[in-house]
Design an enzyme around this catalytic site. Structure first.
Site, mmCIF file in Angstrom:
data_model
loop_
_atom_site.group_PDB
_atom_site.id
_atom_site.type_symbol
_atom_site.label_atom_id
_atom_site.label_comp_id
_atom_site.label_asym_id
_atom_site.label_seq_id
_atom_site.Cartn_x
_atom_site.Cartn_y
_atom_site.Cartn_z
ATOM 1 N N CYS A 37 43.879 36.909 31.862
ATOM 2 C CA CYS A 37 42.436 36.732 32.047
ATOM 3 C C CYS A 37 41.657 37.953 31.569
ATOM 4 O O CYS A 37 42.217 39.044 31.416
ATOM 5 C CB CYS A 37 42.095 36.548 33.533
ATOM 6 S SG CYS A 37 42.987 35.259 34.403
ATOM 7 N N CYS A 41 36.971 37.727 35.022
ATOM 8 C CA CYS A 41 37.252 36.329 35.357
ATOM 9 C C CYS A 41 36.798 36.014 36.789
ATOM 10 O O CYS A 41 37.057 36.792 37.724
ATOM 11 C CB CYS A 41 38.747 36.039 35.226
ATOM 12 S SG CYS A 41 39.185 34.322 35.564
ATOM 13 N N CYS A 68 43.797 31.942 30.396
ATOM 14 C CA CYS A 68 43.154 31.309 31.540
ATOM 15 C C CYS A 68 42.137 30.279 31.050
ATOM 16 O O CYS A 68 41.403 30.529 30.093
ATOM 17 C CB CYS A 68 42.456 32.392 32.369
ATOM 18 S SG CYS A 68 41.400 31.770 33.695
ATOM 19 N N CYS A 71 38.131 31.733 32.322
ATOM 20 C CA CYS A 71 37.413 32.795 31.596
ATOM 21 C C CYS A 71 37.654 32.741 30.092
ATOM 22 O O CYS A 71 37.003 33.467 29.344
ATOM 23 C CB CYS A 71 37.781 34.165 32.154
ATOM 24 S SG CYS A 71 39.501 34.654 31.886
ATOM 25 N N CYS A 318 21.497 57.138 21.858
ATOM 26 C CA CYS A 318 21.450 58.040 23.006
ATOM 27 C C CYS A 318 22.722 57.927 23.858
ATOM 28 O O CYS A 318 22.995 58.813 24.675
ATOM 29 C CB CYS A 318 20.203 57.774 23.846
ATOM 30 S SG CYS A 318 19.951 56.062 24.307
#
EC number: 2.1.1.63
Length: 354
Positions: A37, A41, A68, A71, A318
């Site tokens: 994952c 997830c 998975c 995700c 930056c």
């Protein structure tokens, strides 16, 4: 070292916290289920002893783990939600339509699902974005010399008072006064680490910030006051240009940024920003080092202030300034994004150098 591989215990804590700062650089594999994952997830977290960590998807697959289904780690990092993409495409096709929940349903999309997805991705609903597009059209109509009534009808408002209230709230000026306004345009740009808002005129970019930055509303008001401009939803050419340059950057191509930037800021701030743009990708330095480079060794705090006043994220990098002790310091887009950008650039530079 800033980029030493974190311990598995630290990565497990990041997994439990769904810490996005390791997104795309580390994957978690669960021994008991045989899946791997993203660290973000939403699935229930495994026990520490059942969790392993890998730096590449190839390593996960080679170890026998499958992706998975929640995700979807095999998808490209930051790939847009197809439903969101579909609705935005429909809006681009009919930007001046008065969109409603019934219109969303007619596309086979559940309005509540769409609302959650847009809120999560942009901080506002699809219908709110559509309303801003209509208001932008109304502003353009007024600027071209049309009557307030014509602009009101173009924007889809039957109530004149409601239209005037909406315009005043959005642009900070009554509708009739928009005829005297220079109009900047604002639009979203998708990136792997969250949407950004870009604001530009016909010739240059005025603002580029992550959409969830807390200071963004204040920065927009400051920009309106400084330029004396109205801001409407839409695009000018610099937004298209910076979007293409950002796509290349996030794809790992160090082409640099050529989009013209508006000359905001004091002479000192612009001097600091030019020094930041001279720092190569993959390199980080300190506030004190920049001050010394400018022959102002006692101006470290002033350099930090100029760094914080930057409104063109990534292009004026930056994020490449760190503390004197090598630690990450404040970043308006969130420290996890700062770490992500530095690691992305480190890998990009290592690949280009190798």
């Amino acid at each position: 070292m800033l980029f030493e591989r974190p311990s598995d215990d630290l990565l497990y804590d990041a997994l439990v916290a769904r810490d996005a700062s390791y997104e795309g650089f580390t994957w978690a594999a669960v021994k008991t289920t045989g899946i791997f994952c993203r660290l973000t997830c939403p699935a229930r977290k495994p026990k520490r002893e059942n969790t392993s960590f890998f730096e590449t998807i190839a390593e996960c697959l080679e170890a026998g783990f499958r992706p998975c289904s929640r995700c979807r780690p095999m998808l490209k990092l930051g790939e847009a939600d197809p439903m969101v993409t579909r609705l935005l495409t429909a809006l681009d096709t009919e930007p001046f339509r008065r969109w409603s929940e019934d219109d969303v349903v007619s596309l086979g999309i559940d309005p509540s699902t769409a609302r959650r997805a847009f809120k999560r991705q942009f901080g506002m609903s699809f219908l709110e974005i559509a309303r801003l597009r209509r208001m932008g059209k109304a502003a353009e109509t007024l600027k071209e010399g049309a009557s307030v009534l014509d602009a009101q009808l173009d924007a889809g408002y039957e109530s004149g008072s409601g239209f005037r209230s909406a315009v005043t709230k959005l642009f900070g000026v009554a509708p009739a006064n928009l005829r005297n306004k220079v109009l900047l345009r604002a639009d979203w740009i998708e990136t792997p680490i969250g949407p950004m808002m870009a604001i530009a005129d016909q010739h240059c970019l005025h603002l580029l910030e992550f959409a969830e930055r807390k200071a963004l509303p204040a920065e927009i008001k400051k920009l309106q006051k400084f330029t004396g401009s109205g801001i409407v939803m839409g695009r000018h050419p610099p937004i298209d240009q910076i979007e293409e340059e950002l796509k290349a950057y996030f794809a790992g191509e160090d082409r640099g940024f050529k989009t013209r930037i508006a000359g905001h800021g004091s002479p000192f701030q612009r001097q600091v920003w030019e020094a930041l743009r001279a720092i190569p990708a993959g390199v980080s330095t300190t506030y004190g080092a920049v001050a010394a480079e400018l022959n102002l060794p006692s101006s470290t705090r002033a350099v930090a202030g100029a760094n914080g006043a930057n409104q063109i994220a990534i292009v004026i990098p930056c994020h490449r300034l760190i503390g004197a002790d090598g630690s990450l310091t404040g970043y308006g887009g969130g420290l996890w994004r700062k770490r992500w950008l530095l690691e992305h650039e480190r890998r990009m530079a290592a690949r280009d150098g190798g």
